[in-house]
Motif scaffolding. Structure first.
Motif, PDB file in Angstrom:
ATOM      1  N   ILE A 360       3.224   7.898  -4.984  1.00 43.64           N
ATOM      2  CA  ILE A 360       2.445   8.183  -3.649  1.00 43.64           C
ATOM      3  C   ILE A 360       3.382   8.220  -2.386  1.00 43.64           C
ATOM      4  O   ILE A 360       3.095   9.044  -1.513  1.00 43.64           O
ATOM      5  CB  ILE A 360       1.523   7.181  -3.523  1.00 43.64           C
ATOM      6  CG1 ILE A 360       0.535   7.280  -4.580  1.00 43.64           C
ATOM      7  CG2 ILE A 360       0.834   7.275  -2.160  1.00 43.64           C
ATOM      8  CD1 ILE A 360      -0.486   6.274  -4.684  1.00 43.64           C
ATOM      9  N   SER A 361       4.274   7.451  -2.321  1.00 45.25           N
ATOM     10  CA  SER A 361       5.228   7.438  -1.392  1.00 45.25           C
ATOM     11  C   SER A 361       6.094   9.178  -1.269  1.00 45.25           C
ATOM     12  O   SER A 361       6.182   9.500  -0.152  1.00 45.25           O
ATOM     13  CB  SER A 361       6.175   6.237  -1.404  1.00 45.25           C
ATOM     14  OG  SER A 361       7.242   6.507  -0.500  1.00 45.25           O
ATOM     15  N   GLU A 364       3.366  11.591  -0.117  1.00 43.95           N
ATOM     16  CA  GLU A 364       3.338  11.459   1.280  1.00 43.95           C
ATOM     17  C   GLU A 364       4.452  12.150   2.052  1.00 43.95           C
ATOM     18  O   GLU A 364       4.214  12.617   3.171  1.00 43.95           O
ATOM     19  CB  GLU A 364       3.135  10.060   1.642  1.00 43.95           C
ATOM     20  CG  GLU A 364       1.683   9.532   1.194  1.00 43.95           C
ATOM     21  CD  GLU A 364       1.435   7.964   1.739  1.00 43.95           C
ATOM     22  OE1 GLU A 364       2.495   7.381   2.128  1.00 43.95           O
ATOM     23  OE2 GLU A 364       0.205   7.664   1.583  1.00 43.95           O
ATOM     24  N   ASN A 365       5.663  11.725   1.660  1.00 40.27           N
ATOM     25  CA  ASN A 365       6.837  12.064   2.607  1.00 40.27           C
ATOM     26  C   ASN A 365       7.114  13.500   2.470  1.00 40.27           C
ATOM     27  O   ASN A 365       7.406  14.351   3.263  1.00 40.27           O
ATOM     28  CB  ASN A 365       8.168  11.374   1.807  1.00 40.27           C
ATOM     29  CG  ASN A 365       8.064  10.119   2.115  1.00 40.27           C
ATOM     30  OD1 ASN A 365       7.574   9.481   3.120  1.00 40.27           O
ATOM     31  ND2 ASN A 365       8.740   9.246   1.534  1.00 40.27           N
ATOM     32  N   LEU A 367       4.555  15.805   1.825  1.00 40.88           N
ATOM     33  CA  LEU A 367       3.356  16.588   2.623  1.00 40.88           C
ATOM     34  C   LEU A 367       3.579  16.300   4.117  1.00 40.88           C
ATOM     35  O   LEU A 367       3.329  17.360   4.801  1.00 40.88           O
ATOM     36  CB  LEU A 367       2.195  15.960   2.444  1.00 40.88           C
ATOM     37  CG  LEU A 367       1.520  16.374   0.933  1.00 40.88           C
ATOM     38  CD1 LEU A 367       0.245  15.333   0.718  1.00 40.88           C
ATOM     39  CD2 LEU A 367       1.235  17.747   0.770  1.00 40.88           C
ATOM     40  N   ASN A 368       4.300  15.035   4.819  1.00 44.37           N
ATOM     41  CA  ASN A 368       4.540  14.883   5.990  1.00 44.37           C
ATOM     42  C   ASN A 368       5.560  15.851   6.339  1.00 44.37           C
ATOM     43  O   ASN A 368       5.440  16.524   7.533  1.00 44.37           O
ATOM     44  CB  ASN A 368       4.639  13.479   6.474  1.00 44.37           C
ATOM     45  CG  ASN A 368       3.363  12.623   6.179  1.00 44.37           C
ATOM     46  OD1 ASN A 368       2.442  12.963   6.783  1.00 44.37           O
ATOM     47  ND2 ASN A 368       3.468  11.297   5.605  1.00 44.37           N
ATOM     48  N   SER A 386       1.385  10.907  11.245  1.00 51.46           N
ATOM     49  CA  SER A 386       1.885  10.832   9.748  1.00 51.46           C
ATOM     50  C   SER A 386       0.534  10.986   8.875  1.00 51.46           C
ATOM     51  O   SER A 386      -0.491  10.247   9.255  1.00 51.46           O
ATOM     52  CB  SER A 386       2.742   9.853   9.484  1.00 51.46           C
ATOM     53  OG  SER A 386       3.959   9.988  10.013  1.00 51.46           O
ATOM     54  N   PHE A 387       0.489  11.639   7.807  1.00 53.01           N
ATOM     55  CA  PHE A 387      -0.597  11.693   6.665  1.00 53.01           C
ATOM     56  C   PHE A 387      -0.333  10.474   5.868  1.00 53.01           C
ATOM     57  O   PHE A 387       0.708  10.273   5.405  1.00 53.01           O
ATOM     58  CB  PHE A 387      -0.507  12.975   6.134  1.00 53.01           C
ATOM     59  CG  PHE A 387      -1.468  13.214   4.975  1.00 53.01           C
ATOM     60  CD1 PHE A 387      -2.726  13.388   5.495  1.00 53.01           C
ATOM     61  CD2 PHE A 387      -1.147  13.099   3.702  1.00 53.01           C
ATOM     62  CE1 PHE A 387      -3.700  13.534   4.109  1.00 53.01           C
ATOM     63  CE2 PHE A 387      -2.156  13.291   2.705  1.00 53.01           C
ATOM     64  CZ  PHE A 387      -3.450  13.463   3.111  1.00 53.01           C
ATOM     65  N   ARG A 388      -1.546   9.876   5.426  1.00 57.54           N
ATOM     66  CA  ARG A 388      -1.540   9.082   4.771  1.00 57.54           C
ATOM     67  C   ARG A 388      -2.484   9.139   3.402  1.00 57.54           C
ATOM     68  O   ARG A 388      -3.783   9.456   3.571  1.00 57.54           O
ATOM     69  CB  ARG A 388      -1.903   7.520   5.074  1.00 57.54           C
ATOM     70  CG  ARG A 388      -1.121   6.870   6.181  1.00 57.54           C
ATOM     71  CD  ARG A 388       0.380   6.553   5.712  1.00 57.54           C
ATOM     72  NE  ARG A 388       0.081   5.540   4.552  1.00 57.54           N
ATOM     73  CZ  ARG A 388       0.006   4.111   4.741  1.00 57.54           C
ATOM     74  NH1 ARG A 388       0.251   3.806   6.227  1.00 57.54           N
ATOM     75  NH2 ARG A 388      -0.004   3.382   3.780  1.00 57.54           N
ATOM     76  N   LEU A 389      -2.205   9.250   2.167  1.00 55.35           N
ATOM     77  CA  LEU A 389      -2.921   9.760   1.022  1.00 55.35           C
ATOM     78  C   LEU A 389      -4.021   8.471   1.091  1.00 55.35           C
ATOM     79  O   LEU A 389      -5.298   8.853   0.430  1.00 55.35           O
ATOM     80  CB  LEU A 389      -2.210   9.640  -0.349  1.00 55.35           C
ATOM     81  CG  LEU A 389      -1.376  10.870  -0.557  1.00 55.35           C
ATOM     82  CD1 LEU A 389      -0.547  10.891  -1.799  1.00 55.35           C
ATOM     83  CD2 LEU A 389      -2.381  12.276  -0.627  1.00 55.35           C
ATOM     84  N   ASN A 391      -5.870   5.630   2.835  1.00 54.42           N
ATOM     85  CA  ASN A 391      -6.199   4.938   4.306  1.00 54.42           C
ATOM     86  C   ASN A 391      -6.042   3.594   3.874  1.00 54.42           C
ATOM     87  O   ASN A 391      -6.842   2.873   3.318  1.00 54.42           O
ATOM     88  CB  ASN A 391      -7.582   5.353   4.747  1.00 54.42           C
ATOM     89  CG  ASN A 391      -7.724   5.057   6.066  1.00 54.42           C
ATOM     90  OD1 ASN A 391      -7.075   4.159   6.648  1.00 54.42           O
ATOM     91  ND2 ASN A 391      -8.668   5.779   6.666  1.00 54.42           N
TER      92      ASN A 391
END
Length: 442
Positions: A360-361, A364-365, A367-368, A386-389, A391
């Motif tokens: 997931i990290s 996220e990195n 995509l961000n 920043s976007f979080r998969l 919440n």
């Protein structure tokens, strides 16, 4: 036709000696791959959902209600003073099965920081609860400051991380708590009390700790209005899931003389538990549908295999092969395809589960980074969020992982049964093939 002969024929269906190209054989490999791919998310969902629900539930139990919670009536003597509540707590700790107890007063108020105000869930607690309560010591992480300052200063407060960010305060800053008071004339007026932030904490579950505002219980008795306060004693027992909890609840209720009502943790958190259960069932149902769609490929593959091997089936029947024996061979072929997909997909699913936080990290990195590049190209320079998969308002900040062997064993059995089920029709069709008709057409 013996079972050994059926097994040998099934082996030749999967691993033929001839090097002749076979579209059915390639399709078997495709069916195995589809099942393997579908098993990966199902295994991950079962492992992650169980661990996440367990982590959320344990936090709700330990940080919100404990195993039992005795809510004191507002007109009871125990709710009038700290000494009365302490005596009431002592009587509860004498009950067989209660291992620890903690006093608390709850109310909703308004917290004011430097430039912002927000609602606050005020919890007036015993100052040593952060060390004496095993759940608090296990789950609450100090983000800023020192919990010891809360023990030593009656005008100190411990607040949740999200509330601290909203109020723009850190450890050592002053935050004001706005409650109400009733004047002699009967008018309700605001009461403003200043506190020094001793520590900023997080439980890893923001929905639970977002608006936490802990203050010492002695201070709580002096500033929290009696008509809106919830005075209670939270009790810890040996096991939250033990049937003996019902007996302890009944015994505590019997010594209260109508001054309080005792609730179990599952009664207080019934809506959250139902939500967790329904969410998990829906996820598993969706993943199971994906496995079902993948398993249907086995049926299509066996139909192709029957069409390719009609001549071999006719020869076997001419030599004494029975319809049941031919049917068993194709059933074993379908089962073998399902088991092969299971043996490939299950380890990959467990691998994904164990490394889910890293995965997931990474996503996220990535995509961000892409979104930030697009944002800069679009003319933006500041203010990128920043976007979080996941919440953090609704999920744990770090996903725990456990391997539920019983559920995974049930899943493996279900996949094998499903592979057999979708193989029945083409297998029966193969057993009913007429050898004379096949020879005549060939």
């Amino acid at each position: 036709m013996t079972a050994a002969a059926s097994i040998l024929f099934a082996k030749r269906l999967i691993f033929p000696r001839t090097l002749k190209k076979s579209s059915a054989r390639r399709s078997i490999l495709g069916a195995v791959a589809c099942i393997a791919i579908s098993i990966v998310p199902l295994t991950a969902v079962i492992s992650i959902a169980d661990a996440m629900i367990s982590g959320m539930t344990e936090r709700l139990i330990g940080l919100s209600s404990l195993h039992l919670r005795s809510v004191v009536r507002r007109n009871a003597d125990a709710a009038a003073s700290l000494d009365g509540l302490t005596a009431y707590k002592t009587s509860l700790t004498s009950v067989n099965g209660v291992t620890n107890a903690f006093m608390e007063i709850d109310c909703d108020a308004l917290a004011a920081g430097k430039n912002y105000r927000t609602g606050a869930s005020v919890r007036a607690v015993e100052p040593d609860i952060f060390t004496r309560n095993a759940y608090f010591a296990k789950f609450i992480k100090t983000v800023d400051g020192d919990i010891e300052d809360f023990v030593n200063n009656p005008k100190s407060a411990v607040i949740g991380e999200k509330a601290a960010n909203l109020l723009s305060v850190r450890a050592g800053d002053t935050v004001r708590l706005i409650t109400t008071k009733r004047l002699p004339s009967g008018i309700i007026a605001p009461r403003l009390t200043s506190f020094t932030v001793a520590a900023v904490v997080s439980s890893g579950y923001q929905e639970l700790d977002a608006l936490w505002f802990f203050i010492p219980i002695e201070t709580g008795f002096s500033i929290i209005p009696k008509d809106s306060a919830i005075v209670s004693v939270m009790m810890e027992c040996a096991d939250a899931f033990s049937p003996s909890l019902y007996g302890v609840q009944s015994e505590c209720s019997s010594i209260l003389n109508g001054e309080a009502t005792v609730f179990r943790w599952d009664e207080l958190n019934a809506s959250q538990l139902q939500n967790f259960s329904s969410t998990k069932l829906m996820l598993v149902f969706i993943m199971t549908l994906i496995v079902l769609v993948a398993a249907v490929n086995i049926s299509s593959v066996l139909i192709m295999l029957v069409m390719e091997r009609r001549r071999e089936i006719a020869i076997l029947k001419s030599l004494g092969g029975t319809p049941n024996g031919i049917t068993l061979s194709f059933l074993l072929t379908g089962l073998a395809a399902g088991c092969a997909g299971l043996l490939i997909g299950l380890p990959f699913g467990l691998l994904v589960s164990v490394n889910i936080n890293k995965i997931i990290s990474f996503i996220e990195n990535a995509l961000n980074l892409i979104l930030k590049i697009v944002y800069i190209i679009g003319g933006g320079s500041t203010g990128f969020d920043s976007f979080r998969l996941l919440n953090p308002d609704y999920y744990l900040t770090e996903i725990p992982v456990s391997v539920p062997f019983a559920e995974l064993f049930f899943m493996c059995g279900a996949v094998m049964l499903l592979s057999l089920a979708v193989s029945i029709l083409p297998a029966v069709k193969a057993g009913k093939e007429n050898p004379l008709e096949i020879f005549r057409k060939s």
